[in-house]
Write a protein that holds these residues in place. Structure first.
Motif, short mmCIF file in Angstrom:
data_model
loop_
_atom_site.label_atom_id
_atom_site.label_comp_id
_atom_site.label_asym_id
_atom_site.label_seq_id
_atom_site.Cartn_x
_atom_site.Cartn_y
_atom_site.Cartn_z
N UNK A 83 -9.29 -6.71 -2.07
CA UNK A 83 -10.22 -6.09 -1.13
C UNK A 83 -9.47 -5.39 0.00
N UNK A 84 -8.37 -6.00 0.44
CA UNK A 84 -7.56 -5.38 1.51
C UNK A 84 -6.97 -4.07 1.02
N UNK A 85 -6.43 -4.09 -0.18
CA UNK A 85 -5.81 -2.88 -0.72
C UNK A 85 -6.86 -1.78 -0.95
N UNK A 86 -8.05 -2.18 -1.38
CA UNK A 86 -9.12 -1.19 -1.57
C UNK A 86 -9.47 -0.51 -0.25
N UNK A 87 -9.54 -1.31 0.79
CA UNK A 87 -9.87 -0.76 2.11
C UNK A 87 -8.80 0.22 2.60
N UNK A 88 -7.58 0.07 2.06
CA UNK A 88 -6.49 0.97 2.44
C UNK A 88 -6.40 2.20 1.52
N UNK A 89 -7.36 2.35 0.62
CA UNK A 89 -7.42 3.56 -0.18
C UNK A 89 -6.83 3.46 -1.57
N UNK A 90 -6.51 2.25 -2.03
CA UNK A 90 -5.99 2.10 -3.39
C UNK A 90 -7.17 2.00 -4.35
N UNK A 91 -7.12 2.73 -5.47
CA UNK A 91 -8.21 2.75 -6.45
C UNK A 91 -8.34 1.40 -7.12
N UNK A 92 -9.61 0.95 -7.31
CA UNK A 92 -9.85 -0.37 -7.91
C UNK A 92 -9.30 -0.47 -9.32
N UNK A 93 -9.22 0.66 -10.04
CA UNK A 93 -8.73 0.63 -11.41
C UNK A 93 -7.24 0.31 -11.51
N UNK A 94 -6.54 0.33 -10.40
CA UNK A 94 -5.10 0.04 -10.42
C UNK A 94 -4.80 -1.41 -10.08
N UNK A 95 -5.82 -2.22 -9.85
CA UNK A 95 -5.60 -3.60 -9.39
C UNK A 95 -6.36 -4.55 -10.30
N UNK A 102 0.82 -1.19 0.00
CA UNK A 102 0.00 0.00 0.00
C UNK A 102 0.86 1.25 0.00
N UNK A 103 1.89 1.27 0.81
CA UNK A 103 2.75 2.45 0.90
C UNK A 103 3.46 2.72 -0.42
N UNK A 104 3.94 1.65 -1.06
CA UNK A 104 4.62 1.84 -2.35
C UNK A 104 3.67 2.39 -3.41
N UNK A 105 2.43 1.90 -3.46
CA UNK A 105 1.48 2.34 -4.47
C UNK A 105 1.01 3.76 -4.22
N UNK A 106 0.94 4.17 -2.94
CA UNK A 106 0.57 5.54 -2.65
C UNK A 106 1.71 6.50 -2.96
N UNK A 107 2.93 6.00 -2.81
CA UNK A 107 4.09 6.84 -3.09
C UNK A 107 4.23 7.12 -4.59
N UNK A 108 3.89 6.12 -5.40
CA UNK A 108 4.00 6.27 -6.86
C UNK A 108 2.64 5.94 -7.47
N UNK A 109 1.91 7.00 -7.86
CA UNK A 109 0.53 6.81 -8.37
C UNK A 109 0.49 6.13 -9.72
N UNK A 110 1.66 5.99 -10.39
CA UNK A 110 1.67 5.33 -11.70
C UNK A 110 1.70 3.81 -11.60
N UNK A 111 2.00 3.30 -10.39
CA UNK A 111 2.13 1.85 -10.22
C UNK A 111 0.77 1.16 -10.28
N UNK A 112 0.72 0.04 -10.97
CA UNK A 112 -0.44 -0.82 -11.03
C UNK A 112 -0.04 -2.21 -10.59
N UNK A 113 -0.99 -2.99 -10.08
CA UNK A 113 -0.66 -4.28 -9.48
C UNK A 113 -1.53 -5.38 -10.09
N UNK A 114 -0.87 -6.50 -10.41
CA UNK A 114 -1.58 -7.69 -10.87
C UNK A 114 -1.44 -8.76 -9.80
N UNK A 115 -2.56 -9.29 -9.29
CA UNK A 115 -2.58 -10.31 -8.23
C UNK A 115 -3.00 -11.63 -8.86
#
Length: 692
Positions: A647-659, A608-621
């Motif tokens: 779902x955990x990342x969403x609850x921490x404020x990461x936008x769904x479009x990035x996952x 979560x911290x890494x993705x908030x630090x760099x808004x260009x990062x996207x994640x594939x799970x």
């Protein structure tokens, strides 16, 4: 008074007439020739006739809402039976009566060319109207044993008797206004010189009082007041009537027709004319205004206004005997009777020596539909402009609506008019046309079927003409032009073509438009004529917005410089990738479940911290299971575990479009599923980080 009323009707019907459902049925047809000017002057344009002559045509109508004539046994009148035995009278209600007689005299029509036509017409007309005659008063005057209770109150705003006899000489012009593809529009006008032979009117307004009987059963007016106006020119004495001009005026008819012609290609010719020998429309709409104008009558010897007041009876009885008016048969008798009734009827004005009498202005409209070849149906109607007017110096037509199915060809026509008018009600009839002769009635069928009628009419006529023919347009021979060589067929002859074997244009002397950079896009369309490009970019190369050497169509980050290895996006730092991989190895779930274990939270919080630090990062799970158990259930479990991370990342404020999440079940094992250690490795969650 009754004798005077009936005399007006009888006299005018025997002399001549006007328009009311005139020529019912026949008037809707396309083969009426010059007679079309009387129904809608626009219809002489594009007529089916080159020229046409009317010898004589006549229409007569008598309509009323007071008495119904029984037809059964009517032939007994020849033996002297009384007409009263065949009449059923309406008691108490106002009576409305209209009689007309209309003669189309010698008339001529000629088509000047495909667009213009003219006609000269003659016509003799007469009409009588009786409007709102109090029924109780009429019943009493007739003395026909109608069930009237005396005394009876009289309260009438105004009732009118009006009549007019006149002739017309008309000049008509019809023209095709527009002929554009399937839309065809024409108009016409008739200007008429009017010659009035005679007219008369009688109006009784503000009639208030009582109709009663005295001891001797004489009919009387008691305590009655009212205002009488009347006038006559040329009709003072019916016995001495002569058909001479006692007045004159100017009148006009105006009409328009729109036709919808879906098959216009087959009707229009090469010389911009069109076939005139056939009906070309699928439907047409007509609108016409008839009888604008008036006749000014001069030398009116009988013309005045009287006041009725029975209280002025010198005997002090406040009554007026109605038998004073029993022997009145014309306007001269009426004038003498009114003068003799003084002082109960007192003359207040003698009027002038002339007055103006309005024509029976009307508006007609119709919709005519062509079902197939000669089968049509017409829906039309008339609005009588003068009807209801309180001016007594006018005659009027009736309001009506009419439906007319018909079959018509060049030599024969059959018409079945079905109509309703506001005086006599419902009527139906038949009209037939054969060659030059036509004959019919708009009420004969309904009368014969019901055995009774309140409407009697007939029409017939004789006319002839020459029908239009389909003239073929002669094609003139075209002289052959001298042959000029043009090898490449570009319209530039070889003598002037600098590239005679390659098609080109005149601007480049017969050569093709050049393509300097050879990219297949000519220089006139190429925005980068010296650098090869593509059509999508108008001849210019594919752009590279961020200048990283990777064109925008291949660059997933076209506005950020990157590397080809990372699809044109900036390289992700190795320490970030390593932290993501470490976090993936520390994601744990409850056994057989997709519920995250608390010891996974620290690693996921790092993500979560890494993705908030760099808004260009996207994640594939990506979720995986081992090969133990049911394969389908393992697939669902892998998907749920990947979604649990999301779902955990969403609850921490990461936008769904990035996952993005994927479940792979037992696929892609990284160890041997036959050992416990291998299966533990295969039960895993992989995290892949990108910035595109």
């Amino acid at each position: 008074m009754l004798k005077f009323t009936l005399s007006c009707i009888s006299f005018l019907v025997m002399v001549m007439g006007a328009l009311a459902q005139n020529f019912a049925g026949y008037s809707t047809g396309n083969f009426t020739g010059v007679n079309a000017v009387f129904f809608n002057p626009a219809n002489i344009a594009d007529s089916r006739y080159r020229w046409d002559v009317n010898l004589a045509s006549v229409n007569a109508t008598l309509a009323n809402d007071y008495a119904t004539l029984k037809l059964k046994g009517l032939s007994s009148l020849i033996n002297g039976d009384s007409l009263d035995a065949y009449l059923n009278r309406r008691v108490g209600k106002n009576a409305n009566i209209m009689a007309d007689f209309d003669v189309f005299g010698p008339s001529f029509m000629f088509n000047i060319n495909s667009r213009n036509s003219f006609a000269i017409s003659t016509r003799a007309r007469s009409m009588v109207n009786i409007d709102k005659l109090p029924g109780t008063l009429l019943n009493a005057l007739e003395d026909n044993n109608s069930p009237i209770t005396y005394p009876t109150a009289l309260n009438q705003d105004k009732f009118i008797i009006s009549s007019n006899i006149w002739s017309e000489i008309g000049l008509s012009f019809g023209r095709v206004i527009s002929n554009h593809k399937q839309h065809f529009f024409k108009g016409g006008i008739t200007l008429k010189y009017l010659m009035g032979a005679g007219s008369g009117y009688f109006g009784l307004s503000n009639l208030k009082g009582t109709l009663d009987e005295n001891f001797f059963e004489d009919k009387i007016l008691r305590s009655t007041t009212g205002t009488i106006s009347y006038g006559s020119a040329g009709l003072s004495n019916f016995d001495d009537f002569k058909l001479v001009a006692n007045g004159s005026g100017i009148g006009a008819d105006l009409g328009f027709v729109y036709e919808f012609r879906p098959g216009y290609e087959s009707y229009n010719k090469a010389d911009n004319s069109f076939r005139k020998d056939i009906n070309k429309y699928k439907y047409k709409i007509e609108l016409a205004v008839h009888d604008l104008g008036a006749i000014k009558y001069k030398n009116s010897k009988i013309h005045g206004t009287y006041v009725l007041n029975t209280a002025l009876n010198p005997n002090g009885q406040d009554t007026l005997m109605l038998n004073r008016f029993e022997d009145i048969s014309d306007f001269s008798d009426l004038s003498q009777a009114l003068d003799a009734a003084s002082p109960m009827i007192t003359k207040t004005s003698s009027g002038g020596n002339s007055y103006t009498f309005s024509l029976p202005t009307s508006i007609t409209a119709s919709f005519d539909y062509n079902f197939n070849k000669g089968f049509f149906v017409n829906l039309g109607g008339m609005f009588a402009v003068n009807q209801g007017s309180t001016n007594a110096r006018k005659t009027h037509t009736t309001h009506y609506i009419m439906v007319t199915p018909r079959y018509e060809g060049k030599s024969f026509g059959a018409y079945l008019p079905i109509s309703y008018n506001n005086i006599s009600g419902f009527n139906s009839g038949i009209s037939l046309r054969g060659g030059p002769l036509f004959i019919g009635s708009g009420s004969i069928l309904s009368s014969l079927i019901s055995g009774k009628t309140k409407h009697v009419d007939m029409h017939m006529g004789l006319r002839f003409g020459i029908l239009q023919k389909n003239k073929k347009v002669k094609e003139l021979p075209v002289a052959e032009a001298p042959k000029i060589l043009d090898t490449d067929g570009d319209g530039i002859n070889d003598e002037e073509d600098k590239c005679p074997t390659v098609a080109g244009i005149a601007k480049y002397n017969g050569c093709p438009i050049p393509d300097t950079d050879g990219d297949g896009i000519n220089d006139e369309e190429d925005k980068c004529p010296t650098v090869a490009g593509t059509a999508k970019y108008n001849g210019c190369p594919i752009p590279d917005t961020d200048g990283d050497g990777i064109n925008d169509e291949e660059d997933k980050c076209p506005d950020r410089a990157g590397t080809r290895e990372n699809q044109g996006c900036p390289e992700i730092k190795k320490e970030v990738i390593e932290k993501i991989n470490v976090a993936a190895r520390n994601i744990f779930y409850a056994t057989g479940s997709f519920k995250l274990m608390p010891k996974s939270y620290t690693s996921l919080d790092e993500v979560v911290a890494l993705m908030k630090e760099d808004a260009s990062l996207k994640l594939q799970v990506d979720g995986y299971t081992d090969a133990q158990g049911d394969e389908a259930k393992n697939q669902v479990l892998s998907e749920n575990r990947a979604n649990a991370v999301k779902e955990y990342l969403l609850q921490k404020g990461i936008d769904a479009g990035r996952i993005n999440t994927f479940g792979h079940g037992e696929e892609n094992p990284i160890a041997d599923n036959n050992t416990a250690a291998g299966r533990a490795k295969n039960r895993r969650t992989e995290l892949k980080v990108t910035n595109y």
